[in-house]
Every structure is written in structure tokens, then in C-alpha cells.
Design a protein around this motif. Structure first.
Motif, mmCIF file in Angstrom:
data_model
loop_
_atom_site.group_PDB
_atom_site.id
_atom_site.type_symbol
_atom_site.label_atom_id
_atom_site.label_comp_id
_atom_site.label_asym_id
_atom_site.label_seq_id
_atom_site.Cartn_x
_atom_site.Cartn_y
_atom_site.Cartn_z
ATOM 1 N N LYS A 21 0.818 -1.219 0.000
ATOM 2 C CA LYS A 21 0.000 0.000 0.000
ATOM 3 C C LYS A 21 0.854 1.272 0.000
ATOM 4 O O LYS A 21 0.319 2.376 0.029
ATOM 5 N N TRP A 22 2.158 1.124 -0.046
ATOM 6 C CA TRP A 22 3.049 2.287 -0.049
ATOM 7 C C TRP A 22 3.156 2.887 -1.451
ATOM 8 O O TRP A 22 3.159 2.175 -2.456
ATOM 9 N N HIS A 23 3.261 4.220 -1.503
ATOM 10 C CA HIS A 23 3.552 4.958 -2.732
ATOM 11 C C HIS A 23 4.738 5.877 -2.421
ATOM 12 O O HIS A 23 4.671 6.676 -1.484
ATOM 13 N N ILE A 24 5.810 5.755 -3.205
ATOM 14 C CA ILE A 24 7.068 6.436 -2.908
ATOM 15 C C ILE A 24 7.319 7.581 -3.891
ATOM 16 O O ILE A 24 7.203 7.414 -5.112
ATOM 17 N N PHE A 25 7.715 8.733 -3.340
ATOM 18 C CA PHE A 25 8.029 9.930 -4.118
ATOM 19 C C PHE A 25 9.361 10.501 -3.630
ATOM 20 O O PHE A 25 9.844 10.148 -2.557
ATOM 21 N N LEU A 40 -2.233 11.511 -10.020
ATOM 22 C CA LEU A 40 -2.484 10.679 -8.841
ATOM 23 C C LEU A 40 -3.544 11.285 -7.929
ATOM 24 O O LEU A 40 -4.248 10.562 -7.223
ATOM 25 N N VAL A 41 -3.684 12.599 -7.943
ATOM 26 C CA VAL A 41 -4.807 13.240 -7.250
ATOM 27 C C VAL A 41 -6.120 12.813 -7.904
ATOM 28 O O VAL A 41 -7.091 12.432 -7.229
ATOM 29 N N ASN A 42 -6.147 12.851 -9.223
ATOM 30 C CA ASN A 42 -7.360 12.439 -9.950
ATOM 31 C C ASN A 42 -7.689 10.968 -9.725
ATOM 32 O O ASN A 42 -8.860 10.567 -9.718
ATOM 33 N N GLU A 43 -6.648 10.153 -9.516
ATOM 34 C CA GLU A 43 -6.840 8.727 -9.267
ATOM 35 C C GLU A 43 -7.234 8.430 -7.818
ATOM 36 O O GLU A 43 -7.585 7.298 -7.489
ATOM 37 N N GLY A 44 -7.140 9.428 -6.943
ATOM 38 C CA GLY A 44 -7.477 9.237 -5.537
ATOM 39 C C GLY A 44 -6.327 8.712 -4.687
ATOM 40 O O GLY A 44 -6.507 8.447 -3.496
ATOM 41 N N VAL A 45 -5.136 8.562 -5.276
ATOM 42 C CA VAL A 45 -3.975 8.104 -4.505
ATOM 43 C C VAL A 45 -3.472 9.224 -3.604
ATOM 44 O O VAL A 45 -3.180 9.021 -2.428
#
Length: 327
Positions: free
Chosen positions: A141-145, A202-207
């Protein structure tokens, strides 16, 4: 899912999730006492060993970081500074702090958005991949930036991606589509535009969520290091980018620290975060830590690190005794 934008994604797989223990250690319970009059759990220090602290409180974020007991706690405004006897103790507590936030956000919304910097921070993340956290964190469930990146190939020694991959990402199982690196084939200006487009997608995708207060993306956690000159990300003292307040991601072609071409998040994005952990270790950071946290100077010229002031979030400094030695 493959995204249509030109940003790059990298990494691995999914590991099963188990719930980590978050109870306060017995030695910490004996050292601190809970104040029941507060609506939110606060911990009050009974007798600090840190010489410059007469009385201070340990907030929820410090309890989360109590894998080892801080030897001192300071508060200044909405910020809190934890002092650990060693970098080893700091790394242990940083791992627990991060794991507890991972559990919180994964349960609340099914995702955990994490922003990393380069430099010495990566070394301080090493405990996160060890037992018990390496096996218990829901990496899927992690998303890395990246808060900033040098515009160099990903296998270049100056690449923040390479540093993070070698020291952290290669040791955990985060899905490939959830690691967002820059497109290093572009110019710095184009790479910044592309990365900002990635975030908006990713905002539009809800992430990613948007901060209701600022309209900028609200990352769950930023794990940031700090330079000995007080810079964070690629936001350097005296640079015009310090006042950028419209862009999410911008670029620099004349970095005072090589390599010259970089992209970086702006302060409105950093300050919209839910949680920021700012890590400073070693005597080389002591002057900046003192200026940022211990100085009573009313100078209007702020170091970049002093401009980290969250709009509606929690800022916690993680320091060792060497970095806090001038407080």
C-alpha cells in the motif's frame, strides 16, 4: 495499472500484513506520566536528562517514535525535537514512527504516500527493513516519491533514486507501479513539469489527497534530511525558489551544490504534509539545529529548514546528541 504519463515507476512486490505492537515500553511508562486532562493523549516529562530542558511534553508523535527512549525532548511552536543518545537509537525510533504511521494510513484509506530525500537520511531508514518492521509493514500500500532529484541517469552516483533504491527500495516489496521517479531523459524544466503532472494524475486517481486548507497535495509522510547549510530538498539559502508559491514541483539549473540541474518540491507542498520527520545527525548539523530550534534571534532571514511550518500537520525533528549539542 500502467499510467499514460511519461514519469517512471520502479520496484517490487507485495508482502502479507500483520499488526505491529505499539505499546509504550515499561521504562518509558515509568519515566513519563499521562495527563488525563488533555483531550488528546499527551505525555509530560517528569525529569529530563537533556541539560537545556527544564520541562517539556512528549506528544503523540514522540510516543510513536518510542522504539527507544529519547534522552531529551524540546518543543518550539508546533514543532517537536527528539534527542537520542546515538544515531542507532534514532534509526530504531524512526522505524517505529514510520511503521505506526503506515499502519494508521493503510487502515484509514488503504494507501500510504511517502516522500523521501537523499543524503544521509537513507542510512537512518535501515531499521525499517529489519525485523519486526520488514515483515509486518504492508508494503503493497506504499507509494514512494522524491522531494527532490538530480537530473542525472538513475544509475549515476549523484542520483537520489539510486541512493534510495540501493539502501531501501531494493530490500522491500513495494509494487513497481507505486514508485515514482523522475523522467531523467528530459531537461530539468521539463522533468519538473512532468513530475507535477504525475502528482496531479495521482490526485485524480485518488492516490494523493489535496489539502483543503492550501489546495496543494497532502502527502501522508515526508522523511527529510537537512544539509549543514540548512537547506532541505533542493531549496537553498538565499535562492529565489524559496518564495515560489504556485508550482507544486519546480526546477533549478544553478544549484550551489553539484550537480547543478535538479527538480524539487516547493514549500507549499512540503508544508501541506500530514507528517514530516526531519532527521539531523552529527556535529556538522549542530549550528543549524541551534539556529532553527534553540536560537531566540528575531532575524527576518530564515534558513530553508526554518521555513518548514506545516499548515495542518505534525513536524518532528529526530536528532542525535551530536546534532543537538549546541541547544
Amino acid at each position: 495499472m500502467a499510467h499514460s504519463l511519461s514519469f517512471y515507476v520502479i520496484s517490487s512486490f507485495l508482502r502479507p500484513f500483520t499488526t505491529p505492537t505499539s505499546e509504550l515500553p515499561a521504562n518509558l511508562r515509568s519515566f513519563f506520566t499521562v495527563n488525563p486532562s488533555l483531550s488528546r493523549e499527551k505525555i509530560t516529562l517528569k525529569a529530563a536528562t537533556f541539560s537545556s530542558v527544564q520541562s517539556c511534553r512528549l506528544s503523540t508523535s514522540a510516543v510513536m517514535a518510542s522504539g527507544t527512549t529519547p534522552s531529551g525532548v524540546l518543543t518550539k511552536g508546533d514543532s517537536e525535537l527528539l534527542v537520542f543518545d546515538s544515531e542507532e537509537d534514532l534509526s530504531t525510533s524512526l522505524a517505529k514512527y514510520t511503521a505506526d504511521l503506515s499502519k494508521k494510513f493503510c487502515l484509514e484509506r488503504g494507501a500510504f504516500t511517502v516522500v523521501l530525500s537523499g543524503g544521509s537520511l537513507v542510512k537512518s531508514l535501515r531499521k525499517l527493513v529489519e525485523t519486526p518492521y520488514g515483515e509486518s509493514i504492508d508494503w503493497g500500500k506504499w507509494h514512494i516519491f522524491w522531494v527532490d532529484e538530480r537530473v542525472v541517469p538513475k544509475d549515476h552516483s549523484d542520483s537520489n533514486y539510486k541512493l534510495v533504491f540501493d539502501g531501501f527500495l531494493s530490500k522491500v516489496q513495494i509494487p513497481a507501479g507505486q514508485v515514482y521517479a523522475i523522467n531523467d531523459s528530459l531537461s530539468a524544466a521539463a522533468a519538473a513539469d512532468d513530475y507535477e503532472s504525475c502528482l496531479k494524475h495521482l490526485v485524480n486517481e485518488g492516490v494523493l489527497l489535496l489539502s483543503p486548507a492550501t489546495g496543494f497535495p497532502k502527502f501522508d509522510l515526508m522523511l527529510l534530511g537537512m544539509g549543514p547549510d540548512g537547506h532541505i530538498a533542493s531549496l537553498f539559502p538565499g535562492h529565489s525558489l524559496l518564495t515560489e508559491n504556485e508550482r507544486w514541483v519546480t526546477f533549478i539549473n544553478n544549484s550551489p551544490k553539484p550537480p547543478p540541474e535538479r527538480i524539487t518540491f516547493t514549500f507549499p507542498v512540503i508544508n501541506s504534509s500530514a507528517y514530516v520527520a526531519l532527521v539531523a545527525t552529527g556535529a556538522g548539523k549542530a549550528d543549524v539545529v541551534h539556529q532553527a530550534f534553540g536560537s531566540k534571534s528575531s532575524s527576518s532571514v530564515l534558513l530553508p529548514v526554518q521555513m518548514v511550518k506545516l499548515d495542518n500537520g505534525t513536524l518532528t525533528w529526530f536528532t542525535d546528541k551530536a546534532a543537538a549539542s549546541k541547544l
